[in-house]
Scaffold this motif. Structure first.
Motif, PDB file in Angstrom:
ATOM      1  N   SER A 157       0.935  -1.147   0.020  1.00 44.93           N
ATOM      2  CA  SER A 157      -0.005   0.095   0.048  1.00 44.93           C
ATOM      3  C   SER A 157       1.033   1.274  -0.028  1.00 44.93           C
ATOM      4  N   GLY A 158       0.289   2.334  -0.681  1.00 46.61           N
ATOM      5  CA  GLY A 158       1.210   3.743  -0.728  1.00 46.61           C
ATOM      6  C   GLY A 158       0.427   4.641  -0.093  1.00 46.61           C
ATOM      7  N   GLN A 159       0.945   5.933  -0.412  1.00 45.24           N
ATOM      8  CA  GLN A 159       0.408   7.296   0.351  1.00 45.24           C
ATOM      9  C   GLN A 159      -1.187   7.312   0.114  1.00 45.24           C
ATOM     10  N   LYS A 160      -1.901   6.791  -1.047  1.00 53.38           N
ATOM     11  CA  LYS A 160      -2.992   6.973  -1.304  1.00 53.38           C
ATOM     12  C   LYS A 160      -4.020   6.243  -0.375  1.00 53.38           C
ATOM     13  N   HIS A 162      -3.159   5.453   2.936  1.00 51.66           N
ATOM     14  CA  HIS A 162      -2.600   5.512   4.108  1.00 51.66           C
ATOM     15  C   HIS A 162      -3.388   6.190   5.141  1.00 51.66           C
ATOM     16  N   GLY A 163      -3.800   5.674   6.337  1.00 54.23           N
ATOM     17  CA  GLY A 163      -4.443   6.274   7.280  1.00 54.23           C
ATOM     18  C   GLY A 163      -6.068   5.901   7.102  1.00 54.23           C
ATOM     19  N   LYS A 164      -6.443   5.172   6.029  1.00 53.24           N
ATOM     20  CA  LYS A 164      -7.766   5.003   5.550  1.00 53.24           C
ATOM     21  C   LYS A 164      -8.038   3.820   5.978  1.00 53.24           C
ATOM     22  N   SER A 165      -9.657   3.484   6.647  1.00 52.88           N
ATOM     23  CA  SER A 165      -9.964   2.108   6.870  1.00 52.88           C
ATOM     24  C   SER A 165     -10.534   1.364   5.578  1.00 52.88           C
ATOM     25  N   LEU A 166     -10.716   0.110   5.749  1.00 49.78           N
ATOM     26  CA  LEU A 166     -11.364  -0.561   4.610  1.00 49.78           C
ATOM     27  C   LEU A 166     -13.130   0.049   4.007  1.00 49.78           C
ATOM     28  N   VAL A 167     -13.479   0.467   4.937  1.00 52.19           N
ATOM     29  CA  VAL A 167     -14.598   1.085   5.063  1.00 52.19           C
ATOM     30  C   VAL A 167     -14.526   2.302   4.192  1.00 52.19           C
ATOM     31  N   ASP A 168     -13.424   2.909   4.439  1.00 44.96           N
ATOM     32  CA  ASP A 168     -13.420   4.290   3.780  1.00 44.96           C
ATOM     33  C   ASP A 168     -12.598   4.022   2.374  1.00 44.96           C
ATOM     34  N   LEU A 169     -12.183   3.080   2.145  1.00 45.25           N
ATOM     35  CA  LEU A 169     -11.563   2.614   0.638  1.00 45.25           C
ATOM     36  C   LEU A 169     -12.661   2.032  -0.119  1.00 45.25           C
ATOM     37  N   ASP A 170     -13.500   1.357   0.552  1.00 46.99           N
ATOM     38  CA  ASP A 170     -14.599   0.663  -0.119  1.00 46.99           C
ATOM     39  C   ASP A 170     -14.265   0.087  -1.651  1.00 46.99           C
ATOM     40  N   VAL A 171     -13.030  -0.881  -1.333  1.00 45.74           N
ATOM     41  CA  VAL A 171     -12.588  -1.153  -2.798  1.00 45.74           C
ATOM     42  C   VAL A 171     -13.596  -2.338  -3.443  1.00 45.74           C
ATOM     43  N   GLN A 196     -10.472  -2.025   9.880  1.00 46.49           N
ATOM     44  CA  GLN A 196      -9.082  -2.064   9.751  1.00 46.49           C
ATOM     45  C   GLN A 196      -8.332  -1.095   9.188  1.00 46.49           C
ATOM     46  N   ILE A 197      -7.296  -0.100   9.821  1.00 47.50           N
ATOM     47  CA  ILE A 197      -6.747   0.845   9.088  1.00 47.50           C
ATOM     48  C   ILE A 197      -5.687   0.378   8.442  1.00 47.50           C
ATOM     49  N   VAL A 198      -5.507   0.939   6.858  1.00 51.34           N
ATOM     50  CA  VAL A 198      -4.444   0.566   5.984  1.00 51.34           C
ATOM     51  C   VAL A 198      -3.320   1.751   6.331  1.00 51.34           C
ATOM     52  N   GLU A 199      -2.135   1.241   6.373  1.00 52.35           N
ATOM     53  CA  GLU A 199      -0.946   2.198   6.571  1.00 52.35           C
ATOM     54  C   GLU A 199       0.072   1.939   5.426  1.00 52.35           C
ATOM     55  N   GLU A 222      -0.647   3.301  -7.969  1.00 50.89           N
ATOM     56  CA  GLU A 222       0.260   4.100  -8.618  1.00 50.89           C
ATOM     57  C   GLU A 222       0.317   5.512  -8.106  1.00 50.89           C
ATOM     58  N   GLU A 223       1.560   5.985  -7.679  1.00 50.83           N
ATOM     59  CA  GLU A 223       1.945   7.352  -7.119  1.00 50.83           C
ATOM     60  C   GLU A 223       2.184   8.302  -8.241  1.00 50.83           C
TER      61      GLU A 223
END
Length: 223
Positions: A157-160, A162-171, A196-199, A222-223
């Motif tokens: 995982s990268g900066q995009k 970072h600090g977001k939960s799986l709910v926030d990301l909603d992949v 769960q927070i992704v860092e 991709e950054e």
């Protein structure tokens, strides 16, 4: 009384078949190694449970080896496509429950599937696909093709993210993929919770259709 060890047979002891034979043996499986080449059979006589010189296109020979009683037979015959097809056909007609066969090309695969092979693999193509995925993205650590259209990806995982939960990301909703595990250092969380927070630097195990995985990679990795 516990079930006996699974029995495997590997037909064709070239680089591919030999690697399968070695790995299965190292894992403690019962392995019958078969090849028409005496030198190869001698090489594996101390590695496999049993190693025999045999013509796998002879139905009587395969029956005499008791292959119908094996749980899984791997047909790893190299360049002789005709021998590969005949061997696979005989094994399925004998009633072997699971036959995995190595294909040289797409036409070979089509024939193997037509005659009943349970699983067909393209070692060179699959390794090429893994390498291509790895070298086109610095975030991709490993890639495993599940089928022609679905894969599992191990990514960083990268900066995009970072600090977001799986709910926030909603992949799952946004990309149609699932994050089935998250590795943080030496610990791994399988089936992580929605909060769960992704860092940055976490290793994610992602599963999904190839087209969806590509969208996920392009937009979030991709950054």
């Amino acid at each position: 009384m516990g079930r006996m060890k699974k029995q495997f047979a590997v037909i064709g002891l070239g680089r591919f078949g030999g690697a399968i034979c070695r790995t299965l043996s190292e894992q403690g499986a019962e392995v019958l190694a078969i090849d028409s080449d005496e030198d190869r059979v001698n090489e594996f006589s101390t590695i496999a449970t049993h190693a025999v010189i045999a013509d796998s296109t002879d139905e009587n020979v395969l029956k005499s080896l008791g292959l119908r009683n094996f749980d899984h037979v791997i047909v790893a015959i190299g360049d002789d496509i005709q021998a590969s097809i005949l061997t696979t056909l005989i094994l399925k007609e004998m009633g072997v429950p699971r036959v995995t066969a190595k294909a040289q090309n797409d036409y070979h695969e089509k024939v193997l599937r037509k005659i009943g092979a349970d699983h067909v693999i393209h070692p060179e193509r699959d390794m090429g696909a893994r390498l291509a995925h790895n070298i086109t993205s610095t975030n991709v650590l490993d890639y495993l093709e599940l089928s022609d259209e679905h894969s599992i990806l191990e990514v960083v995982s990268g900066q995009k993210m970072h600090g977001k939960s799986l709910v926030d990301l909603d992949v799952r909703a946004k990309f149609g993929v699932n994050i089935v595990a998250i590795k943080k250092g030496s610990s791994i969380n399988v089936s992580p919770r929605a909060d769960q927070i992704v860092e940055e630097g976490d290793i994610l195990i992602v599963i999904g259709a190839d087209v969806d995985i590509d969208r996920f990679k392009n937009q979030l990795l991709e950054e």
